[in-house]
Design a protein around this motif. Structure first.
Motif: not given
Lengths: 690, 153
Positions: A571-575, A647-648, A675-678, A682-683
């Motif tokens: 959502i936006g720039d966040s995962y 995005h999913v 995440l993999g790239d560091g 947020l869960i």
């Protein structure tokens, strides 16, 4: 922490474990009074509590336990019969010891009155048994005085006692044990000094000696074993019966080699070898043709195999503080993340030589992760055994006849989960006993067996463990629940609800249909706490019931708390990560869909109306909204609810990291993951978002 | 004997890592500081208190970043090229204190530390362990535990 404190803590921990074993043993005895093994187990536990208690300065416990032990010793010898009174007394004593342990921690005031009463009852029991014995002695001639066949006649024991090097640091003095042996009978002790190193290598706090003891006593092998009861776990102790003193006189005295072999000082191989070297007997034997070389060799191989077997049979356990385990789990979590990243890079590069080792690492990581998570697993049976006591005591108190059936005690769950499950399970079982199962008379009227049954079962189901608590009592009355819920304002009067929805109201805070408040339950706190606890463990609670027939509550819990399967979204720039277990499907949310709904946050998914939450709005994110949004449909409280995201990304093995106390007030986010790239994702807690 | 004690006491030196919150010069025992970095790419957490800037990944550890200026009731720390995070370990948890600028490390004797006034540069005195005079300014020694205390409730 000071040294002595550490010992005391260790004692406390050990004692608590022993106490739960005692409880289990005594309940086993209650089920089957002939269970000799359980009686012995019980006695040993008590004995250990007493012995190490006095060693670490828990004198009150040692003194109290002594009385219990005396009675149990008689039980063990068959002099005191197993009776309900005895079982009640032992259980009461166990509780007393538990209290005494807590007293030393300063939690409670000593309850000397009860203690004294227990001791008096125990003594009374002893006294009665003495009288009994004299009265029935003539009648009972045929009965063996004890079931320890080595007791009562002089036997010769050969004991090899090789203490652990660190025995002194554990607060034991082998000399005291030897003194105890001396008191038992005719005893000769020989110390072996060959383990002592040269003076510069000698550690004055280690014990290098070991002893051979020849003891002639009539006290029986159990009494001899009991002397070593505290050290048997980490010392090498061999007790052999050499011969009964009065028999075997005609047999020839064994030869030196044989004695050495039997003592385990040398293996036959060595003797044979030594003999063959010195006198060449082996060679002679082979030469003379009486034994073929092959036969000698095969005998040797057999010998070696036996040795190996003996070694492999020793599976030890190690006590590890759980925070070290947590750290290990965390590190493995990191490793999983890094490995995923490595696999990604390797796939992108498509380098032939890189592919193999990366796949190897992937396999190893998975294996490592599984075995590390396995370390934290404990069989749930440890909790189950506690409930036998609960059911026994409560049903007696309420005059009900209830049997507890447990299934799947070997089912393994994360230790933390098991610990947190304790209270909810206690609560639900109390509910069954108090509200669920009817008194025997009432059951008889209803044509039910007088003994009520509570079934507590655990089983694996995919990545979950399912625990069911089932009773054959009165069941839940949907009408009563409905009325009560309306009265409490939990549901509107005119609401039309399915039976399942009505039943689920019992999890609402402050709900209780029981008219009377007992000290067990009915205060209206409880089921909501149960639900909260289970949800905090990322589990679910489900209830089903047939009126008049019984109730069944099903708990579904994840196997582990450390890693979940998640769905990664942006959502936006966040995962963000949504727990995959709750996700049902993902679909697109087009502009037309939004327009059709005329401003309401609902969407038509194959004819079904699904309400949704715009996470973008929920988190007050304004910038760069994409034209095409996605909607993740999740199952929340048995309802389908959509969450709109940009995005999913896809599935993600999520290693959960908890957020700090600064985020106490944050309800929607249950944790974070790297995440993999560091970057940090947020869960989301879908239950809280609705 | 008494004299010996005195010499030991006078030998007790403390090194302070200093930093600026707005114009106030603050210090902290350097032994409490895990590290100082300028990782500013953090993940914001919705619904978090205002003074919490977000969380970031510090070599596999999740670190909560707190805007120290905001937390102490001053203006928010503006992100500039000088902005730094001072990572401290509080109750086994890593917390990053975001400050405007890092100053020098100042060595001072323990006995020169005086009790704090009611207010240092607009920050309440209770957040400080004490003050110490530096060459041309006053350093308020921050009590990290006190600052973070409310989080542990």
């Amino acid at each position: 922490m000071s040294e002595s404190n550490r010992f005391m803590d260790a004692y406390r921990q050990e004692a608590e474990e022993l106490l739960s074993e005692i409880e289990q043993a005594i309940l086993d005895i209650e089920d089957d009074p002939e269970d000799r093994e359980a009686v012995n187990r019980l006695f040993r536990c008590m004995h250990t509590i007493k012995g190490s208690g006095s060693m670490f300065g828990f004198d009150a416990i040692a003194e109290f336990t002594h009385h219990v032990e005396t009675v149990l010793d008689k039980v063990r010898a068959g002099l005191v019969p197993v009776s309900k009174r005895l079982i009640d007394l032992v259980l009461a004593s166990r509780d007393q010891i538990m209290m005494m342990l807590n007293e030393t921690e300063g939690h409670q005031k000593p309850d000397t009155g009860t203690r004294q009463k227990i001791i008096e009852s125990l003594n009374a029991m002893l006294f009665e048994s003495e009288n009994d014995k004299t009265l029935s002695a003539e009648k009972d001639i045929g009965r063996p005085p004890s079931f320890d066949t080595t007791q009562g006649k002089d036997m010769t024991y050969r004991i090899r006692f090789r203490p652990n090097r660190e025995i002194f640091s554990r607060g034991m003095d082998p000399a005291l044990l030897l003194d105890e042996l001396r008191e038992m009978g005719d005893c000769s002790i020989m110390a072996h000094t060959d383990g002592i190193p040269s003076i510069e290598k000698l550690d004055p706090e280690s014990c290098y000696l070991y002893w051979d003891i020849i003891l002639v006593t009539a006290k029986g092998i159990n009494a001899v074993r009991d002397i070593f009861i505290f050290v048997e776990d980490d010392c090498d102790i061999r007790i052999d019966i050499v011969e009964a003193a009065e028999q075997n006189v005609e047999e020839p005295v064994p030869r030196l080699g044989e004695i050495l072999v039997e003592r385990g000082d040398v293996i036959p191989e060595t003797v044979t070898k030594a003999l063959s070297e010195q006198k060449k007997i082996g060679e002679l034997l082979v030469d003379s043709g009486s034994v073929s070389r092959g036969k000698v060799e095969s005998a040797l191989i057999e010998q070696q195999r036996l040795e190996k077997q003996r070694l492999s049979a020793r599976v030890g356990t190690v006590r590890v503080p759980s925070d070290r385990l947590d750290k290990l789990v965390n590190l493995v979590g990191e490793l999983v993340i890094t490995q995923a990243r490595l696999s990604q890079v390797s796939a992108d590069m498509n380098h032939a030589e890189l592919v193999n080792p990366v796949e190897e690492i992937e396999r190893l990581t998975t294996e490592l992760r599984d075995s590390v998570l396995n370390i934290r697993m404990m069989p749930i049976g440890t909790t189950f055994s506690k409930f036998r006591r609960l059911v026994r005591d409560l049903s007696a108190e309420l005059g009900k006849d209830i049997a507890l059936i447990t299934e799947g005690a070997e089912t393994e769950l994360d230790k933390t989960v098991i610990e947190r499950l304790d209270d909810p399970l206690v609560h639900m079982i109390r509910n069954c006993i108090d509200h669920g199962i009817e008194p025997p008379a009432e059951r008889k009227k209803k044509n039910k067996p007088e003994t009520g049954t509570i079934r507590l079962a655990a089983a694996h189901k995919g990545a979950n463990v399912v625990i069911t608590i089932e009773d054959d009592g009165i069941g839940l009355d949907p009408d009563a629940i409905r009325l009560k819920a309306i009265e409490k304002g939990l549901i509107p009067k005119e609401a039309e609800l399915t039976e399942k929805e009505i039943l689920s109201r019992i999890f609402a805070p402050g709900f209780s249909t029981s008219e009377k408040i007992t000290n067990l339950s009915g205060r209206g706190v409880g089921m909501d706490v149960v639900k909260k606890t289970i949800e905090s463990l990322r589990g679910t609670v489900d209830v089903s019931s047939v009126k008049g027939k019984g109730t069944c509550i099903t708990l579904k819990l994840p196997l582990t708390l450390a890693i979940i399967n998640g769905l990664l979204v942006t959502i936006g720039d966040s995962y963000y990560v949504l727990p995959l277990a709750t996700v049902e499907e993902c679909t697109e949310l087009t502009k037309e869909d939004v327009e059709k709904a005329h401003g309401a946050n609902i969407m038509n998914v194959r004819g079904e109306i699904v309400p949704y939450v715009r996470l973008r709005d929920h988190f007050e994110m304004k910038e760069n909204k994409p034209d095409l949004e996605h909607i993740v449909i999740a199952d929340v409280y048995d309802k389908r609810i959509g969450f709109v995201v940009d995005h999913v990304v896809g599935g993600h093995q999520t290693v959960i990291k908890s957020l700090g106390p600064a985020f106490k007030g944050v309800k929607d986010v249950s944790g974070a993951t790297i995440l993999g790239d560091g970057t940090v994702a947020l869960i989301l807690d879908v239950n809280a978002l609705v | 004997m008494a004299k010996q004690k005195e010499t030991i006491k006078s030998q007790k030196m403390v090194e302070l890592a200093t930093f600026y919150i707005g114009d106030a010069l603050c210090g902290m025992d350097i032994l409490k500081v895990q590290e100082i970095n300028k990782l500013l790419d953090m993940t914001e957490v919705p619904q978090a208190p205002e003074y919490v800037k977000g969380i970031l990944n510090l070599r596999g550890q999740i670190v909560t970043i707190i805007d120290l200026g905001r937390k102490l009731g001053l203006t928010s720390t503006r992100r500039t090229a000088d902005t730094r995070n001072i990572i401290v370990n509080s109750n086994n948890e890593y917390i990053g204190l975001m400050v405007d600028r890092i100053g020098d490390v100042v060595r001072t004797e323990l006995e020169k530390i005086e009790s704090p006034p009611a207010n240092i540069g607009g920050v309440q005195g209770r957040y400080f362990d004490g003050v110490v005079k530096a060459e041309n300014s006053l350093i308020g020694i921050l009590d990290a535990e006190e600052v973070l205390k409310e989080e542990e409730m």
